[in-house]
Write a protein that holds these residues in place. Sequence first.
Motif, PDB file in Angstrom:
ATOM      1  N   PHE A 105       0.839  -1.206   0.000  1.00 56.90           N
ATOM      2  CA  PHE A 105       0.000   0.000   0.000  1.00 56.90           C
ATOM      3  C   PHE A 105       0.870   1.251   0.000  1.00 56.90           C
ATOM      4  N   THR A 156      -8.627  21.707   7.171  1.00 56.82           N
ATOM      5  CA  THR A 156      -7.705  22.627   7.845  1.00 56.82           C
ATOM      6  C   THR A 156      -8.364  23.262   9.068  1.00 56.82           C
ATOM      7  N   ALA A 210      -5.058  13.967   5.177  1.00 54.06           N
ATOM      8  CA  ALA A 210      -4.652  14.596   3.919  1.00 54.06           C
ATOM      9  C   ALA A 210      -4.052  16.009   4.021  1.00 54.06           C
ATOM     10  N   ASP A 222       0.543   7.871   5.637  1.00 54.09           N
ATOM     11  CA  ASP A 222      -0.165   6.607   5.468  1.00 54.09           C
ATOM     12  C   ASP A 222       0.004   5.716   6.701  1.00 54.09           C
ATOM     13  N   GLY A 251     -11.273  25.739   0.432  1.00 48.89           N
ATOM     14  CA  GLY A 251     -10.475  24.565   0.822  1.00 48.89           C
ATOM     15  C   GLY A 251      -9.534  24.142  -0.286  1.00 48.89           C
ATOM     16  N   GLN A 282     -16.331  29.201   4.059  1.00 45.79           N
ATOM     17  CA  GLN A 282     -17.649  28.618   3.724  1.00 45.79           C
ATOM     18  C   GLN A 282     -18.753  29.278   4.530  1.00 45.79           C
ATOM     19  N   MET A 333     -19.691  20.551   6.162  1.00 40.59           N
ATOM     20  CA  MET A 333     -21.065  20.495   5.682  1.00 40.59           C
ATOM     21  C   MET A 333     -21.685  19.169   6.092  1.00 40.59           C
ATOM     22  N   PRO A 350     -25.222  16.991   5.089  1.00 45.33           N
ATOM     23  CA  PRO A 350     -24.555  15.703   4.950  1.00 45.33           C
ATOM     24  C   PRO A 350     -23.088  15.798   4.485  1.00 45.33           C
ATOM     25  N   LYS A 403     -21.499  14.175   2.211  1.00 48.24           N
ATOM     26  CA  LYS A 403     -21.273  14.190   0.760  1.00 48.24           C
ATOM     27  C   LYS A 403     -21.884  15.432   0.154  1.00 48.24           C
ATOM     28  N   VAL A 411     -20.802  19.532  -1.537  1.00 47.68           N
ATOM     29  CA  VAL A 411     -19.767  20.447  -2.030  1.00 47.68           C
ATOM     30  C   VAL A 411     -20.341  21.860  -2.122  1.00 47.68           C
ATOM     31  N   CYS A 414      -3.690  15.697  -3.899  1.00 47.45           N
ATOM     32  CA  CYS A 414      -5.095  15.601  -4.278  1.00 47.45           C
ATOM     33  C   CYS A 414      -5.321  14.348  -5.125  1.00 47.45           C
ATOM     34  N   TYR A 419      -7.580  13.778  -7.136  1.00 47.81           N
ATOM     35  CA  TYR A 419      -8.076  14.078  -8.471  1.00 47.81           C
ATOM     36  C   TYR A 419      -6.991  14.625  -9.388  1.00 47.81           C
TER      37      TYR A 419
HETATM   38  C1  B12 Z   1     -13.316  12.388  -1.641  1.00 43.52           C
HETATM   39  C2  B12 Z   1     -13.139  13.810  -1.140  1.00 43.52           C
HETATM   40  C3  B12 Z   1     -14.293  14.583  -0.955  1.00 43.52           C
HETATM   41  C4  B12 Z   1     -15.700  14.029  -1.145  1.00 43.52           C
HETATM   42  C5  B12 Z   1     -16.137  13.237   0.091  1.00 43.52           C
HETATM   43  C6  B12 Z   1     -15.723  13.871   1.363  1.00 43.52           C
HETATM   44  C7  B12 Z   1     -15.992  13.014   2.560  1.00 43.52           C
HETATM   45  N1  B12 Z   1     -15.671  13.523   3.671  1.00 43.52           N
HETATM   46  O1  B12 Z   1     -16.516  11.943   2.506  1.00 43.52           O
HETATM   47  C8  B12 Z   1     -16.521  15.306  -1.404  1.00 43.52           C
HETATM   48  C9  B12 Z   1     -16.547  15.517  -2.890  1.00 43.52           C
HETATM   49  C10 B12 Z   1     -17.945  15.322  -0.888  1.00 43.52           C
HETATM   50  C11 B12 Z   1     -15.636  16.352  -0.713  1.00 43.52           C
HETATM   51  C12 B12 Z   1     -16.100  17.549  -0.243  1.00 43.52           C
HETATM   52  C13 B12 Z   1     -15.289  18.501   0.348  1.00 43.52           C
HETATM   53  N2  B12 Z   1     -13.957  18.485   0.416  1.00 43.52           N
HETATM   54 CO1  B12 Z   1     -12.918  16.961  -0.010  1.00 43.52          CO
HETATM   55  N3  B12 Z   1     -11.672  15.569  -0.500  1.00 43.52           N
HETATM   56  C14 B12 Z   1     -11.843  14.348  -0.901  1.00 43.52           C
HETATM   57  C15 B12 Z   1     -10.476  13.678  -1.193  1.00 43.52           C
HETATM   58  C16 B12 Z   1     -10.249  13.701  -2.693  1.00 43.52           C
HETATM   59  C17 B12 Z   1     -10.331  12.265  -0.645  1.00 43.52           C
HETATM   60  C18 B12 Z   1     -10.712  12.061   0.829  1.00 43.52           C
HETATM   61  C19 B12 Z   1     -10.807  10.587   1.151  1.00 43.52           C
HETATM   62  O2  B12 Z   1     -11.886  10.030   1.265  1.00 43.52           O
HETATM   63  N4  B12 Z   1      -9.680   9.915   1.233  1.00 43.52           N
HETATM   64  C20 B12 Z   1      -9.593   8.479   1.483  1.00 43.52           C
HETATM   65  C21 B12 Z   1      -9.274   8.197   2.934  1.00 43.52           C
HETATM   66  C22 B12 Z   1      -9.100   6.723   3.124  1.00 43.52           C
HETATM   67  O3  B12 Z   1      -8.051   8.857   3.207  1.00 43.52           O
HETATM   68  P1  B12 Z   1      -7.788   9.797   4.476  1.00 43.52           P
HETATM   69  O4  B12 Z   1      -9.019  10.138   5.187  1.00 43.52           O
HETATM   70  O5  B12 Z   1      -6.901  10.912   4.033  1.00 43.52           O
HETATM   71  O6  B12 Z   1      -6.914   8.844   5.418  1.00 43.52           O
HETATM   72  C23 B12 Z   1      -5.654   8.298   5.032  1.00 43.52           C
HETATM   73  C24 B12 Z   1      -4.435   9.154   5.415  1.00 43.52           C
HETATM   74  O7  B12 Z   1      -4.693  10.533   5.448  1.00 43.52           O
HETATM   75  C25 B12 Z   1      -3.953   8.596   6.701  1.00 43.52           C
HETATM   76  N5  B12 Z   1      -4.509   9.078   7.965  1.00 43.52           N
HETATM   77  C26 B12 Z   1      -5.730   9.557   8.247  1.00 43.52           C
HETATM   78  N6  B12 Z   1      -5.862   9.779   9.562  1.00 43.52           N
HETATM   79  C27 B12 Z   1      -4.704   9.431  10.154  1.00 43.52           C
HETATM   80  C28 B12 Z   1      -4.300   9.444  11.491  1.00 43.52           C
HETATM   81  C29 B12 Z   1      -3.018   8.999  11.824  1.00 43.52           C
HETATM   82  C30 B12 Z   1      -2.581   8.994  13.253  1.00 43.52           C
HETATM   83  C31 B12 Z   1      -2.126   8.564  10.785  1.00 43.52           C
HETATM   84  C32 B12 Z   1      -0.766   8.119  11.122  1.00 43.52           C
HETATM   85  C33 B12 Z   1      -2.546   8.543   9.444  1.00 43.52           C
HETATM   86  C34 B12 Z   1      -3.825   8.980   9.137  1.00 43.52           C
HETATM   87  O8  B12 Z   1      -4.249   7.221   6.573  1.00 43.52           O
HETATM   88  C35 B12 Z   1      -5.472   7.036   5.858  1.00 43.52           C
HETATM   89  C36 B12 Z   1      -5.363   5.802   5.015  1.00 43.52           C
HETATM   90  O9  B12 Z   1      -4.379   5.909   4.051  1.00 43.52           O
HETATM   91  C37 B12 Z   1      -9.516  14.652  -0.432  1.00 43.52           C
HETATM   92  C38 B12 Z   1      -8.131  14.790  -1.025  1.00 43.52           C
HETATM   93  C39 B12 Z   1      -7.179  13.716  -0.567  1.00 43.52           C
HETATM   94  N7  B12 Z   1      -6.187  13.446  -1.312  1.00 43.52           N
HETATM   95  O10 B12 Z   1      -7.313  13.135   0.477  1.00 43.52           O
HETATM   96  C40 B12 Z   1     -10.285  15.978  -0.453  1.00 43.52           C
HETATM   97  C41 B12 Z   1     -10.109  16.938   0.700  1.00 43.52           C
HETATM   98  C42 B12 Z   1     -10.137  16.210   2.013  1.00 43.52           C
HETATM   99  N8  B12 Z   1     -11.341  17.834   0.612  1.00 43.52           N
HETATM  100  C43 B12 Z   1     -11.085  19.002   0.879  1.00 43.52           C
HETATM  101  C44 B12 Z   1     -12.098  20.023   0.890  1.00 43.52           C
HETATM  102  C45 B12 Z   1     -11.640  21.425   1.069  1.00 43.52           C
HETATM  103  C46 B12 Z   1     -13.462  19.710   0.736  1.00 43.52           C
HETATM  104  C47 B12 Z   1     -14.639  20.701   0.834  1.00 43.52           C
HETATM  105  C48 B12 Z   1     -14.547  21.662   2.012  1.00 43.52           C
HETATM  106  C49 B12 Z   1     -14.750  21.467  -0.517  1.00 43.52           C
HETATM  107  C50 B12 Z   1     -16.010  22.254  -0.655  1.00 43.52           C
HETATM  108  N9  B12 Z   1     -16.021  23.468  -0.176  1.00 43.52           N
HETATM  109  O11 B12 Z   1     -16.950  21.784  -1.237  1.00 43.52           O
HETATM  110  C51 B12 Z   1     -15.835  19.742   0.960  1.00 43.52           C
HETATM  111  C52 B12 Z   1     -16.208  19.487   2.419  1.00 43.52           C
HETATM  112  C53 B12 Z   1     -17.264  18.442   2.582  1.00 43.52           C
HETATM  113  C54 B12 Z   1     -17.976  18.547   3.890  1.00 43.52           C
HETATM  114  N10 B12 Z   1     -18.821  17.618   4.179  1.00 43.52           N
HETATM  115  O12 B12 Z   1     -17.807  19.483   4.624  1.00 43.52           O
HETATM  116  C55 B12 Z   1      -9.614  19.283   1.177  1.00 43.52           C
HETATM  117  C56 B12 Z   1      -9.360  19.507   2.683  1.00 43.52           C
HETATM  118  C57 B12 Z   1      -8.197  20.388   2.937  1.00 43.52           C
HETATM  119  C58 B12 Z   1      -8.589  21.670   3.519  1.00 43.52           C
HETATM  120  N11 B12 Z   1      -8.263  22.736   2.831  1.00 43.52           N
HETATM  121  O13 B12 Z   1      -9.189  21.732   4.560  1.00 43.52           O
HETATM  122  C59 B12 Z   1      -8.928  17.988   0.591  1.00 43.52           C
HETATM  123  C60 B12 Z   1      -7.662  17.539   1.325  1.00 43.52           C
HETATM  124  C61 B12 Z   1      -8.620  18.300  -0.884  1.00 43.52           C
HETATM  125  C62 B12 Z   1      -7.567  19.358  -1.106  1.00 43.52           C
HETATM  126  N12 B12 Z   1      -7.904  20.617  -1.179  1.00 43.52           N
HETATM  127  O14 B12 Z   1      -6.422  19.035  -1.221  1.00 43.52           O
HETATM  128  N13 B12 Z   1     -14.340  15.901  -0.600  1.00 43.52           N
END
Ligand code: B12
Lengths: 222, 208
Positions: free
Chosen positions: A66, A164, A191, A209, B138, B147, B169, B171, B173, B175, B200, B202
Amino acid sequence: MCDTLERLMNCIESGKINKLSPFPASLKGQDGADELCKLALDEGINPQVILNQALIPGMSKIGEKFSQGKAFVPEMLISAKAMTAAMKHLKPFFATGEIKRNGVFVIGTVMGDLHDIGKNIVSMTIEGAGWEVIDLGVDVKPEKFMEVIDKYPDCVVGLSALLTTTMANMEVVVKEIKSKYADKVILVGSAPLSQDFCKKIGASFYSPDPQGAVEYLKKVAA
Amino acid sequence: MGYTEESLPAMINEEIDEVFESGNDLWNIAGGYSITESINLDKSNFSILLDNVEFDIHNVIFQQIRKSNIIAIFACTAGKRITDKSKEFMKDGDLLKGYVYDLFGSIVVESAMDLIQNSLQKEMAALGLKITNRFSPGYCGWEVAEQKKLFSLLPEHFCGIELTDSCLMQPTKSVSGIIGIGESVKYNGCTCNICDASNCLYKNLKYQ
Ligand code: B12
């Protein structure tokens, strides 16, 4: 390594949960993690050996793939499920103390944030690395972290936050913990985080990760 | 998820098919936009004034929308049920299904927003106007915290979306963001080259 342990390890790595699981196709109809763990116990293999030589290495292999980008989240989740199926047979030995784990890992998504997929993946990966994981869920207030840390003073703490805006709350939790437990090991991830942010808020380690966290925890436990 | 078409394991493919078939009655899409012509762009600090509310949109987004005469403020949600379903599976230990439902929700809301954006584009084209890409708080230096101000310009409970104190936000899911409209604005196929986010999911993906 004996044949049963080797097969068990492969089942964890490839996500073969039990005999009925149709995937991976090459193992169709064969015993899975569930059956093989039971078999290993029936063969008299020490439960600690099963954990250390089959389950943990199986999860570690998929975790490494991974972090190298050769496997993705779904494969990690299937392996975790296979691990859980095997662990079920080992549970009684945790209770009697016959199996010792590396330590306690307390994890939660910080106050104000409701994201849990990333945190869940980290939880199960660290559990798969032989830690007892206490998952406090999402929107966890600093007081809740303190309450649980007081109960497990030697634990390692993990914090997650996806935006953030909520990331800032990590600093609040770290300060609160450090004011009572100055040397507490605190891992942060998600992230929008970075090494710089980790340093700035006084956390111990940042990993993008789960596998990075597992490697770091190995050093902590040593 | 990260796979290419060829590398997607059969087991995961099957899971995706199942979720996508059964997920059809789980979404509860609502979305829309509010149009404002009261805009004022300030090049000195890359901010924009919409209905007298100032937004610090930063350089990257500012450059993309600076030629706009009208701004559409949008929000869209896939509804709560998909996330509930995902959490249910996660809780029961079926992590993969939970994850696929979660992903499904993200795809639904992004696709719904694509449709809304297309319809806005058509509507504007009829008036001889063009639209920009959509930009969200964001991204590209525009703070998520803004926001709050964005939602202050939308009707209360717009599309059933609520903003928590920490600007999440509900729910999940959902934007939000803005789209620029004008005679000489441009829609860029891919804005990844101008965005500095290195992690990112995407990044360059949609446009390959
Ligand atoms: C899919 C996605 C969405 C989807 C679904 C969101 C959801 N919450 O379900 C949609 C399209 C709805 C969305 C919306 C938004 N999103 Co969005 N989204 C993403 C995206 C592309 C992937 C997130 C995800 O599901 N990842 C998969 C999971 C498995 O990964 P993860 O949570 O990061 O966890 C992994 C690691 O981070 C790590 N990890 C996590 N926790 C921990 C803890 C420890 C201790 C350790 C060691 C590791 C670790 O391990 C995990 C497994 O690998 C990210 C970008 C990215 N590359 O991550 C942006 C991201 C999170 N989104 C972002 C933003 C800004 C938004 C919005 C605010 C945009 C908007 N204004 O519309 C909204 C907010 C939604 C809300 N409800 O408030 C930003 C957040 C950054 C910031 N500036 O705050 C990101 C980072 C994109 C960016 N700008 O780079 N989003």
